[in-house]
Design an enzyme around this catalytic site. Sequence first.
Site, short mmCIF file in Angstrom:
data_model
loop_
_atom_site.label_atom_id
_atom_site.label_comp_id
_atom_site.label_asym_id
_atom_site.label_seq_id
_atom_site.Cartn_x
_atom_site.Cartn_y
_atom_site.Cartn_z
CD1 TRP A 19 -2.33 6.87 2.33
CD2 TRP A 19 -2.80 8.01 0.48
NE1 TRP A 19 -2.93 8.03 2.72
CE2 TRP A 19 -3.23 8.75 1.61
CE3 TRP A 19 -2.99 8.54 -0.80
CZ2 TRP A 19 -3.86 9.99 1.48
CZ3 TRP A 19 -3.62 9.77 -0.91
CH2 TRP A 19 -4.05 10.48 0.21
CB CYS A 20 -0.49 2.58 4.09
SG CYS A 20 -2.21 2.39 3.60
CB VAL A 21 4.63 2.55 2.45
CG1 VAL A 21 6.14 2.75 2.59
CG2 VAL A 21 4.28 1.07 2.59
CB CYS A 34 -0.91 -0.01 1.23
SG CYS A 34 -2.00 1.44 1.34
#
Length: 344
Positions: free
Chosen positions: A83-85, A81
């Site tokens: 975005w999450c990273v 992911c």
Amino acid sequence: MKFVNHIEPVAPRRAGGAVAEVYAEARREFGRLPEPLAMLSPDEGLLTAGWATLRETLLVGQVPRGRKEAVAAAVAASLRCPWCVDAHTTMLYAAGQTDTAAAILAGTAPAAGDPNAPYVAWAAGTGTPAGPPAPFGPDVAAEYLGTAVQFHFIARLVLVLLDETFLPGGPRAQQLMRRAGGLVFARKVRAEHRPGRSTRRLEPRTLPDDLAWATPSEPIATAFAALSHHLDTAPHLPPPTRQVVRRVVGSWHGEPMPMSSRWTNEHTAELPADLHAPTRLALLTGLAPHQVTDDDVAAARSLLDTDAALVGALAWAAFTAARRIGTWIGAAAEGQVSRQNPTG
């Protein structure tokens, strides 16, 4: 709202009631309103419970915020992911844990001397029952387990509803933005907050057995009980769809799904034709969120015809998979305690 697809979150200037309260709390404690939280806003009950699980796992407690960001970043990396990273490594820079952030961004294990290394290894392996042993004791287990479950849940939603990243430009520019963001949020990451504040607006609910790992922390248990109750009682997905998804997820042990999304066909074939698309979307969201396409979402809109219905259905599917993961990481952590403290 910029970066959000398929739904229209409640705009801050139009928010009222509990939505406005959550938005204000998030801005005060995060420093801004995160899109992965705002995307829940079409369903007010989901937003309030989702904010509680996010806040009570990530922002408060005995475990340092930076350590929890490392766990969240490792979960995000395991789910691919971006975005999450990007979000969690930016917070790692804010916490001054640049080596951990750099390793996760590079797709490598942190150096052996990095205090976060065993926690990153554990979090990266939570997607299967065969992951490494938990590097923490029972006194903080609910915080670590809750953080992992929370971001297995949220990352699946992000992969369906948000853009790939919020950072502009190429790799060099994005790295500069992460470091700059770290400077901006440094004070917020180091701030201390009182546990339980976000649960005051939640009605008490019974914690399901598969979430029993949360029991030692009253705020975390209250938050997850509320989220579970809200999602399980929401009317958006019909019982036949829920039964199929629960059965498939219940027999899943973290193995990757086939590369073609046609694997869903064998599970939807038994259902009425009008349930094929929403059931397929739920299965993909829970077990293969990378396989969700715009066409999958559009096809499910015949049943999920409001933004609240769509985000609620996606959240239920994502949380069903996250709960499944919670059963094996919770059991493993409890088993370690039993082995360390034998009786008789």
